[in-house]
Design a protein around this motif. Sequence first.
Motif, PDB file in Angstrom:
ATOM      1  N   ARG A  79       4.140  -0.900  -1.331  1.00 55.17           N
ATOM      2  CA  ARG A  79       4.903   0.197  -2.269  1.00 55.17           C
ATOM      3  C   ARG A  79       5.786   0.598  -1.334  1.00 55.17           C
ATOM      4  O   ARG A  79       5.859   0.887   0.067  1.00 55.17           O
ATOM      5  CB  ARG A  79       4.482   0.194  -3.107  1.00 55.17           C
ATOM      6  N   ARG A  81       7.326   4.656  -0.770  1.00 54.71           N
ATOM      7  CA  ARG A  81       7.898   6.200  -1.202  1.00 54.71           C
ATOM      8  C   ARG A  81       8.623   6.146  -0.793  1.00 54.71           C
ATOM      9  O   ARG A  81       9.009   6.227   0.086  1.00 54.71           O
ATOM     10  CB  ARG A  81       6.756   6.957  -1.290  1.00 54.71           C
ATOM     11  N   GLU A  83      11.951   9.216  -0.837  1.00 53.94           N
ATOM     12  CA  GLU A  83      11.189  11.005  -0.564  1.00 53.94           C
ATOM     13  C   GLU A  83      12.764  11.451  -0.706  1.00 53.94           C
ATOM     14  O   GLU A  83      13.600  10.960   0.853  1.00 53.94           O
ATOM     15  CB  GLU A  83      10.102  11.463   0.403  1.00 53.94           C
ATOM     16  N   GLU A  91      12.626   5.587   2.574  1.00 55.31           N
ATOM     17  CA  GLU A  91      11.827   5.260   2.025  1.00 55.31           C
ATOM     18  C   GLU A  91      10.309   5.262   2.843  1.00 55.31           C
ATOM     19  O   GLU A  91      10.622   4.979   4.546  1.00 55.31           O
ATOM     20  CB  GLU A  91      12.532   4.301   2.509  1.00 55.31           C
ATOM     21  N   THR A  92       9.717   5.548   2.760  1.00 50.97           N
ATOM     22  CA  THR A  92       8.153   5.253   3.103  1.00 50.97           C
ATOM     23  C   THR A  92       7.195   3.830   2.863  1.00 50.97           C
ATOM     24  O   THR A  92       7.022   3.841   1.689  1.00 50.97           O
ATOM     25  CB  THR A  92       6.992   6.674   3.212  1.00 50.97           C
ATOM     26  N   GLU A  94       3.685   1.700   1.586  1.00 43.81           N
ATOM     27  CA  GLU A  94       3.084   2.262   1.637  1.00 43.81           C
ATOM     28  C   GLU A  94       2.221   0.866   1.420  1.00 43.81           C
ATOM     29  O   GLU A  94       2.369  -0.386   1.008  1.00 43.81           O
ATOM     30  CB  GLU A  94       2.317   3.708   0.821  1.00 43.81           C
TER      31      GLU A  94
END
Length: 170
Positions: A79, A81, A83, A91-92, A94
Amino acid sequence: MPVITRPLTGEPLPLDLVNTRWPAQGGWIDALEDWHAEHAAALGGTTGLEQLRAARQAIRRALEEKEYDELNAVLAHGRVRLEMTGDGPVETPEVDDEAWRGAWLAARAFAELVRDAPPGRIRDCEAPDCILWFLDVSRNGRRRWCSMSGCGNRAKARAHYARALGGQAP
């Protein structure tokens, strides 16, 4: 192990991944390991080859058969994440298992490519014996072959030969 020269490079990452396996001399050539080494940094470095094979197969099935279950199964491993930072949104990605990172990134890149590419510009080569895919970025949108120097020249030579025979097929 020698590096395998792939017949088509420089395509967007998911199409480049799909194009790592092609038929040649009565068998199949698989350049996935070389491709993985070439893209290791962009894929997070810890990507598993089996997971990349699954992503490659899923993307090919989505392209050829419009079948998305396998692609969705790869996408289910991760997905994004979102922030906010002082520099704006970040966007990170995961993933549930680091071995899936590269496969998930490739599947996500495919979804983004389908979303963002002009309609009908993600194409397979029109040569009858070619299974490669490309993004047509030509101005007029009429690219037909994976490469003009390979499949395009062979197609033009076949057409010329047929004309020389008075329209008879070779």
